[in-house]
Motif scaffolding. Structure first.
Motif, PDB file in Angstrom:
ATOM      1  N   GLU A 183      48.048  45.970  58.479  1.00 49.25           N
ATOM      2  CA  GLU A 183      47.016  47.001  58.425  1.00 49.25           C
ATOM      3  C   GLU A 183      47.020  47.853  59.685  1.00 49.25           C
ATOM      4  N   ALA A 224      40.673  50.273  52.050  1.00 48.95           N
ATOM      5  CA  ALA A 224      39.601  49.318  52.302  1.00 48.95           C
ATOM      6  C   ALA A 224      38.320  50.030  52.729  1.00 48.95           C
ATOM      7  N   GLY A 251      36.109  50.704  49.905  1.00 50.85           N
ATOM      8  CA  GLY A 251      35.705  49.569  49.089  1.00 50.85           C
ATOM      9  C   GLY A 251      36.746  49.114  48.089  1.00 50.85           C
ATOM     10  N   PHE A 300      39.615  46.968  46.577  1.00 52.79           N
ATOM     11  CA  PHE A 300      39.996  45.574  46.821  1.00 52.79           C
ATOM     12  C   PHE A 300      41.279  45.244  46.077  1.00 52.79           C
ATOM     13  N   LYS A 301      41.908  44.159  46.476  1.00 53.43           N
ATOM     14  CA  LYS A 301      43.165  43.738  45.866  1.00 53.43           C
ATOM     15  C   LYS A 301      42.928  43.364  44.401  1.00 53.43           C
ATOM     16  N   GLN A 337      42.351  45.316  42.003  1.00 48.20           N
ATOM     17  CA  GLN A 337      41.426  46.202  41.292  1.00 48.20           C
ATOM     18  C   GLN A 337      42.169  46.971  40.204  1.00 48.20           C
ATOM     19  N   VAL A 385      46.096  46.503  49.948  1.00 46.94           N
ATOM     20  CA  VAL A 385      45.064  47.388  50.463  1.00 46.94           C
ATOM     21  C   VAL A 385      45.281  47.590  51.948  1.00 46.94           C
ATOM     22  N   ALA A 445      46.067  52.551  49.549  1.00 47.60           N
ATOM     23  CA  ALA A 445      46.235  51.342  48.754  1.00 47.60           C
ATOM     24  C   ALA A 445      47.480  51.500  47.907  1.00 47.60           C
ATOM     25  N   TRP A 470      35.357  49.668  38.980  1.00 49.13           N
ATOM     26  CA  TRP A 470      34.600  48.439  39.252  1.00 49.13           C
ATOM     27  C   TRP A 470      33.941  48.032  37.948  1.00 49.13           C
ATOM     28  N   GLN A 509      31.082  44.758  43.739  1.00 44.19           N
ATOM     29  CA  GLN A 509      32.212  44.950  44.645  1.00 44.19           C
ATOM     30  C   GLN A 509      33.285  43.883  44.489  1.00 44.19           C
ATOM     31  N   ALA A 510      32.860  42.653  44.525  1.00 41.61           N
ATOM     32  CA  ALA A 510      33.876  41.603  44.534  1.00 41.61           C
ATOM     33  C   ALA A 510      34.525  41.446  43.165  1.00 41.61           C
TER      34      ALA A 510
END
Lengths: 327, 156
Positions: free
Chosen positions: A47, A148, A151, A153-154, A156, A171, A176, A276, A323-324
């Motif tokens: 990163e 990232a 927001g 995420f891997k 997604q 990410v 990404a 999401w 989010q998660a």
């Protein structure tokens, strides 16, 4: 006989012997590779390096974007008019379908609530554009301009206006990497819209072709069937188009040879949607998930749920984000 | 010396940028490894500047740029840099065609390493197309030398 040294560095301050230096760096590289494959601490190194690299990627992307902008702003009037007419026609058609959709959506939501299951409706989408950067000619990966910090995420799910596009594989801070559904390392669970047959669509390395290797000779699939995502595995939202079956050959004794063409425009898309959604909700929590969005007037529900690019809302407009991607 | 060093870094950066610039589809498999060719050129002409550390670092940047396993291109650059250092006294004497042949061997080794690591990390692509950069790189070598010579003459 004097032997010439291969090492042409200055004698003073030349550092370690060349071979030792080589071996040390080679050991570090191998260590890095192993660590990158096995452990995730290395992601932090990647990163921070990607932060250094980001301006380079932007610089490569810039001329293409600038050309787009210039051709866009100096487009001649007749072409714009034509484009406008075509878009208006499409919008009229889409609106017509949307009217029916609003009712169906509401009905569907009620039914799902009765089953205490509001799985898999896209709740929040974020538009990202694809950077004009070539990663590897043999792998189908693209780089998005969101990372990232936004927001992302891997794993997604990534969609375009016509169907499922791929999923996030790496990410970085502000970019990404997305693996397309046509990459040879990618597989996605699908279901035929017509017959309900479930199977898995595997990428082939050809952008216009997915292969369905696990279809038996007897199963009810035929050319023209639309394959939808099933939502199994929790990565992709269920019910979005993935591909259309293009060829079915029942030659062998057990498995048929089935190919499908992705509905998403994998090679032409410039902008895609990061999605999401809630993979699955526990029955107890379902009551609490009757969220402010569905309880609004039915007419504005589709605006938050439809994957249509025209309605893509900004991330702040909709519901508390999942989010998660799961709870 | 400073100008030469600057030139080295600029050509490296240019090589890295050219490694990710989008090319039309049919040209894409031929994309030569310009960063690697630049590195070989500088090891041959100014081995005091182009050390193994620099080679390794530019390989690492290429890894991040292309999203590969960290260390893959770094190792490739390192091996090619080391061999070129070992061979440079001989290679500098060679006529350009012979030099191009050696460069082709080095590129072949580099791509074999990449192929091998790709296989180990599960990204194997086995088509013959992946060896095309070896050929295009060797064919481009005289051009790289010509360009490099004219640039270094001006800078020093």
């Amino acid at each position: 006989m004097v032997e010439l040294s291969h090492d042409s560095r200055p004698i003073i301050g030349r550092g370690p012997p060349l071979t030792a230096y080589f071996l040390a760096l080679a050991a570090i590289s191998v260590g890095l590779m192993v660590a990158d494959q096995r452990y995730h601490q290395i992601d932090r190194i990647r990163e921070s390096l990607s932060r250094v690299i980001y301006p380079v990627q932007r610089a490569v992307d810039f001329p293409f974007r600038a050309t787009d902008w210039v051709t866009g702003s100096f487009a001649d009037r007749s072409r714009l008019r034509q484009e406008n007419l075509a878009l208006t026609a499409r919008l009229r058609l889409a609106n017509l379908q949307l009217q029916r959709f609003a009712v169906l959506e509401e009905e569907n939501r009620r039914l799902r609530e009765m089953r205490a299951n509001s799985a898999g409706i896209a709740e929040k989408v974020l538009v990202a554009s694809i950077l004009n950067v070539d990663l590897d000619p043999f792998r189908h990966r693209v780089l998005l301009d969101k990372g990232a910090a936004d927001g992302v995420f891997k794993d997604q799910a990534v969609l375009d206006g016509d169907g499922i596009f791929g999923q996030v594989s790496k990410v970085n801070a502000s970019t990404a990497e997305v693996i397309l559904i046509s990459d040879a390392e990618h597989a996605i669970p699908v279901q035929s819209n017509r017959s309900g047959v479930r199977t898995i669509a595997v990428g082939t390395g050809d952008q216009n072709k997915l292969s369905l290797p696990f279809v038996t000779v007897e199963s009810d699939l035929q050319a023209g069937d639309l394959l939808l995502s099933t939502g199994m595995g929790g990565v992709f939202p269920p019910g979005y188009p993935v591909a259309q079956v293009s060829k079915v050959k029942r030659a062998g004794s057990t498995f048929a040879l089935v190919e499908a063409k992705p509905t998403a425009r994998l090679d032409q898309a410039r902008e895609v949607l990061l999605v999401w959604f809630k993979p699955r909700v526990e029955p107890a929590a379902a009551a609490a998930t009757a969220q402010p969005v569905p309880s609004g007037t039915p007419a504005d529900v589709p605006a938050t749920a439809a994957p249509a690019p025209a309605t893509a809302p900004s991330p702040e407009t909709v519901t508390p984000p999942a989010q998660a991607g799961g709870e | 010396m400073f100008a030469r060093r600057l030139l080295y870094w600029i050509s490296m950066a240019a090589g890295l940028v050219l490694a990710i610039v989008p090319l039309p589809g049919w040209l894409d498999p031929f994309r030569p490894d310009l960063a690697l060719l630049a590195m070989i050129y500088f090891v041959l002409t100014s081995p005091r500047i182009a050390g193994l550390g620099y080679a390794w670092l530019s390989g690492l940047f290429l890894d991040v740029l292309r999203g590969m396993v960290l260390g893959q291109h770094a190792l490739g650059f390192l091996v090619v840099g080391y061999l070129t250092h070992k061979l440079q006294l001989r290679m500098r004497m060679f006529p350009i065609v012979q030099q191009a042949v050696i460069v082709m061997l080095l590129l072949g080794l580099y791509h074999f390493l990449m192929f091998w690591i790709d296989g180990l990390t599960g990204h194997g692509f086995t088509g013959w197309v992946r060896w095309l950069p070896v050929l295009s790189g060797a064919l481009l070598w005289p051009l790289v030398v010509a360009l490099g010579d004219s640039l270094t003459r001006r800078s020093s």
